[in-house]
Design an enzyme around this catalytic site. Structure first.
Site, mmCIF file in Angstrom:
data_model
loop_
_atom_site.group_PDB
_atom_site.id
_atom_site.type_symbol
_atom_site.label_atom_id
_atom_site.label_comp_id
_atom_site.label_asym_id
_atom_site.label_seq_id
_atom_site.Cartn_x
_atom_site.Cartn_y
_atom_site.Cartn_z
ATOM 1 N N GLY A 217 -44.736 -9.186 32.229
ATOM 2 C CA GLY A 217 -44.875 -7.653 31.940
ATOM 3 C C GLY A 217 -43.999 -7.460 30.464
ATOM 4 O O GLY A 217 -43.630 -8.499 29.860
ATOM 5 N N SER A 218 -43.463 -6.348 30.374
ATOM 6 C CA SER A 218 -42.686 -6.053 29.418
ATOM 7 C C SER A 218 -41.188 -6.575 29.271
ATOM 8 O O SER A 218 -40.572 -6.941 30.575
ATOM 9 C CB SER A 218 -42.666 -4.606 28.930
ATOM 10 O OG SER A 218 -41.822 -4.083 30.161
ATOM 11 N N THR A 221 -38.839 -4.223 31.430
ATOM 12 C CA THR A 221 -38.938 -4.378 32.857
ATOM 13 C C THR A 221 -38.384 -5.769 33.276
ATOM 14 O O THR A 221 -37.556 -5.867 34.228
ATOM 15 C CB THR A 221 -40.249 -4.183 33.284
ATOM 16 O OG1 THR A 221 -41.002 -2.952 32.899
ATOM 17 C CG2 THR A 221 -40.257 -4.100 34.720
ATOM 18 N N GLY A 222 -38.505 -6.689 32.563
ATOM 19 C CA GLY A 222 -37.939 -7.976 32.946
ATOM 20 C C GLY A 222 -36.520 -8.020 33.122
ATOM 21 O O GLY A 222 -35.753 -8.595 33.908
ATOM 22 N N GLU A 239 -42.374 -13.973 32.502
ATOM 23 C CA GLU A 239 -43.361 -14.020 30.876
ATOM 24 C C GLU A 239 -43.389 -12.700 30.397
ATOM 25 O O GLU A 239 -43.800 -11.566 31.204
ATOM 26 C CB GLU A 239 -44.796 -14.627 31.622
ATOM 27 C CG GLU A 239 -44.816 -15.981 32.275
ATOM 28 C CD GLU A 239 -44.777 -16.996 31.233
ATOM 29 O OE1 GLU A 239 -44.633 -16.653 29.973
ATOM 30 O OE2 GLU A 239 -44.682 -17.986 31.419
HETATM 31 P P1 NDP Z 1 -44.589 -3.315 32.532
HETATM 32 O O1 NDP Z 1 -43.340 -4.223 32.207
HETATM 33 O O2 NDP Z 1 -44.549 -1.973 32.266
HETATM 34 O O3 NDP Z 1 -45.092 -3.497 34.068
HETATM 35 C C1 NDP Z 1 -45.305 -4.729 34.428
HETATM 36 C C2 NDP Z 1 -45.473 -4.565 35.999
HETATM 37 O O4 NDP Z 1 -44.005 -4.341 36.421
HETATM 38 C C3 NDP Z 1 -46.207 -3.513 36.724
HETATM 39 O O5 NDP Z 1 -46.716 -4.061 37.830
HETATM 40 C C4 NDP Z 1 -45.030 -2.458 37.048
HETATM 41 O O6 NDP Z 1 -45.521 -1.381 37.974
HETATM 42 C C5 NDP Z 1 -43.879 -3.094 37.336
HETATM 43 N N1 NDP Z 1 -42.456 -2.683 37.341
HETATM 44 C C6 NDP Z 1 -42.182 -1.334 36.643
HETATM 45 N N2 NDP Z 1 -41.066 -1.209 36.847
HETATM 46 C C7 NDP Z 1 -40.714 -2.214 37.691
HETATM 47 C C8 NDP Z 1 -38.921 -2.569 38.468
HETATM 48 N N3 NDP Z 1 -38.101 -1.730 37.866
HETATM 49 N N4 NDP Z 1 -38.982 -3.758 39.102
HETATM 50 C C9 NDP Z 1 -39.913 -4.425 39.431
HETATM 51 N N5 NDP Z 1 -41.421 -3.982 38.982
HETATM 52 C C10 NDP Z 1 -41.793 -3.070 37.994
HETATM 53 O O7 NDP Z 1 -45.619 -4.091 31.621
HETATM 54 P P2 NDP Z 1 -47.084 -3.617 31.441
HETATM 55 O O8 NDP Z 1 -47.876 -3.559 32.503
HETATM 56 O O9 NDP Z 1 -46.991 -2.389 30.580
HETATM 57 O O10 NDP Z 1 -47.847 -4.639 30.495
HETATM 58 C C11 NDP Z 1 -47.462 -4.980 29.377
HETATM 59 C C12 NDP Z 1 -46.384 -5.690 28.852
HETATM 60 O O11 NDP Z 1 -46.605 -7.057 29.430
HETATM 61 C C13 NDP Z 1 -46.418 -6.252 27.252
HETATM 62 O O12 NDP Z 1 -45.358 -5.962 26.898
HETATM 63 C C14 NDP Z 1 -46.904 -7.470 27.428
HETATM 64 O O13 NDP Z 1 -46.492 -8.044 26.242
HETATM 65 C C15 NDP Z 1 -46.537 -8.006 28.553
HETATM 66 N N6 NDP Z 1 -47.282 -9.118 29.035
HETATM 67 C C16 NDP Z 1 -46.683 -10.408 29.012
HETATM 68 C C17 NDP Z 1 -47.213 -11.539 29.367
HETATM 69 C C18 NDP Z 1 -46.828 -12.754 29.123
HETATM 70 O O14 NDP Z 1 -47.326 -13.785 29.785
HETATM 71 N N7 NDP Z 1 -45.507 -13.077 28.627
HETATM 72 C C19 NDP Z 1 -48.858 -11.617 29.708
HETATM 73 C C20 NDP Z 1 -49.309 -10.116 29.586
HETATM 74 C C21 NDP Z 1 -48.494 -8.998 29.236
HETATM 75 P P3 NDP Z 1 -46.339 -0.179 37.584
HETATM 76 O O15 NDP Z 1 -46.950 -0.250 36.101
HETATM 77 O O16 NDP Z 1 -47.274 -0.179 38.548
HETATM 78 O O17 NDP Z 1 -45.432 1.239 37.474
#
Ligand code: NDP
Length: 465
Positions: A217-218, A221-222, A239
């Site tokens: 994810g982002s 959030t990471g 990732e």
């Molecule tokens: P987010 O970081 O917003 O969300 C990713 C996941 O984390 C979602 O399931 C989200 O839940 C969950 N989440 C949100 N807050 C928390 C928390 N505090 N603790 C634990 N989990 C949480 O990313 P996006 O879904 O918007 O995806 C886009 C981003 O992911 C882009 O920045 C992209 O570059 C990155 N990405 C990286 C990849 C890689 O392999 N490096 C591959 C694909 C994407 P919910 O959304 O349901 O609230």
């Protein structure tokens, strides 16, 4: 009457999931309560004991059977993925993603994992074994919801862990359908899906009985997860986002590389972490590269994913469409030259944004330096290769990168100077289940895929005498 996967996973209440291409209602997604999440983890803890004791060949067979089940449901999964995520069936999109799930399951099942003899001489004997960790908490994004889930699930299960997976709230149906199919071939409770929003993800990262978090994810959030997971010293694979640079060298053939450049940037309509997000092109062939890319972009149909002719789709959600629009508008206002795109149809029902190429843009423009995560590619002119490399390395992220040249040896020398988890030559984003993938700098840590990916979901254990 046959029951569809959607019939089996949808709930009577819970948030409505709408098709991002049409706005049409698909289904309501079930929601996991905090108490249900605790129950799910407890079930996964119990199941892990016998799964870890299951001989490795049986776990390998189970993963192959899970891959068979995905193949048997491939078209139904691809159609649901296309409706929920927006990606077209064809091109490197929905059918491709389901095919990738099969490939990653089979590869994770097939790679031999043997104890390593570290030392064997008169001073003694030492071996390194890879033990299961326990329960893996998997948290994923909305761009490649099925494939990224398999990246987390398959290696974890192979190494004797069980998995509790929280899909993105934007694409829960795709992951629930996938998990349903996988579970038709797996023992009870080795894989449990817990749909819900980020608060549920946070609960997973705090849970004392979760041994490891696999997160995609982002960056924001990471970082939050690293903090919450610290109290229980969880293992982590992060990732995260990227903003991948590509550098074209002055000996490249613009016509020969244009289509691969296009798909490097516009795969999944640009919603890909390791997609080409900024392209550096030498002055000597700048106009030819711009022209060749524009010709490719002009012939790629964008539209509703279920219509077979389309290879580009909508953005998955309004928030992401608005980020792309804001950055492209700001680039235009700064005087950059739009080669194609940048003129969305405001009356369209879905979150469409046209494939956009932006030339003569300042290297520090936000469209270049921020991750726009959509169908826009800034093309930056350079005259000095060292300067281009400095720009490419100038951001805090470093997931992928690429070098484009007719001279592989020269491209390899430039590749060695780039700060990224992967640098491709004459392609971009071409991942392979046998080759490890991970980020440099703030794009994360830990490797996925290949033998290294399997070791990342295991506890190294030295036995020494
Ligand atoms: P987010 O970081 O917003 O969300 C990713 C996941 O984390 C979602 O399931 C989200 O839940 C969950 N989440 C949100 N807050 C928390 C928390 N505090 N603790 C634990 N989990 C949480 O990313 P996006 O879904 O918007 O995806 C886009 C981003 O992911 C882009 O920045 C992209 O570059 C990155 N990405 C990286 C990849 C890689 O392999 N490096 C591959 C694909 C994407 P919910 O959304 O349901 O609230």
């Amino acid at each position: 009457m046959t029951t569809t996967l959607l019939d089996q996973i949808q709930s009577a209440d819970g948030p409505e999931i709408l098709d991002p291409a049409t706005g049409e209602f698909i289904a309501r997604a079930p929601q996991t309560s905090a108490a249900d999440l605790d129950d799910a983890v407890a079930c996964a803890v119990r199941a892990q004991v016998s799964w870890a004791a299951t001989p490795d060949p049986e776990r390998q067979s189970a993963l192959h059977a899970a891959a068979d089940a995905v193949e048997a449901h491939a078209e139904e999964l691809a159609q649901l993925l296309s409706r929920e995520q927006g990606k077209p069936l064809n091109g490197p999109n929905a059918r491709f993603e389901v095919g990738a799930c099969v490939a990653w399951l089979r590869t994770a099942a097939s790679i031999p994992v043997e104890p390593e003899v570290l030392l064997d001489d008169e001073s003694g004997h030492a071996e390194l074994h890879y033990r299961p960790l326990g329960v893996v908490g998997a948290i994923g994004p909305w761009n490649w919801p099925m494939m990224i889930s398999v990246w987390q699930i398959a290696p974890s299960l192979r190494m004797g862990n069980t998995v509790v997976i929280k899909p993105s709230e934007y694409t829960p149906l795709s992951v629930l359908a996938l998990v349903k199919v996988l579970n038709s071939a797996l023992p009870a409770d080795v894989l449990i899906a817990v749909p819900g929003d980020g608060s549920l993800g946070k609960q997973l990262t705090e849970h004392a009985d979760i041994a490891k978090i696999m997160f995609t994810g982002s960056v924001t959030t990471g970082k939050a997860i690293i903090k919450t997971a610290a109290d229980t010293m969880k293992r982590m694979t992060m990732e995260l986002g990227g903003n991948d640079a590509g550098i074209v060298l002055d000996d490249a053939d613009p016509a020969a590389i244009a289509e691969d450049l296009f798909w490097g940037a516009f795969i999944n309509t640009g919603q890909t972490c390791a997609a080409l997000k900024r392209l550096y092109v030498p002055d000597s062939i700048y106009e030819e590269v711009c022209q060749a890319l524009t010709e490719v972009a002009a012939k790629m149909p964008m539209g509703i994913g279920l219509e077979e002719q389309n290879v580009l789709g909508p953005l998955q959600n309004a928030k992401q469409r608005d980020i792309v629009a804001r950055l492209v508008d700001a680039a235009k206002d700064s005087g950059a030259r739009v080669l194609i795109g940048a003129d969305p149809d405001d009356d369209a029902a879905g979150f469409f944004y046209p494939a956009t190429l932006v030339a003569d843009i300042d290297p520090q423009n936000p469209l270049v330096t921020e991750e726009q995560f959509g169908p826009a590619l800034p093309i930056i002119r350079y005259t000095d290769l060292d300067q281009a490399i400095e720009w490419a390395n100038g951001l805090e992220v470093g997931l992928g990168s690429s070098v484009w040249s007719s001279d592989v040896a020269r491209a390899t020398e430039v590749a060695a100077r780039l700060q990224a988890g992967t640098t491709w030559i004459n392609k971009h984003g071409a991942i392979d289940p046998r080759v490890p993938f991970g980020g440099a700098k703030q794009s994360g840590f830990g490797l996925e895929f290949g033998l290294q990916g399997l070791k990342e979901v295991a506890q190294p254990h030295v036995i020494q005498r």
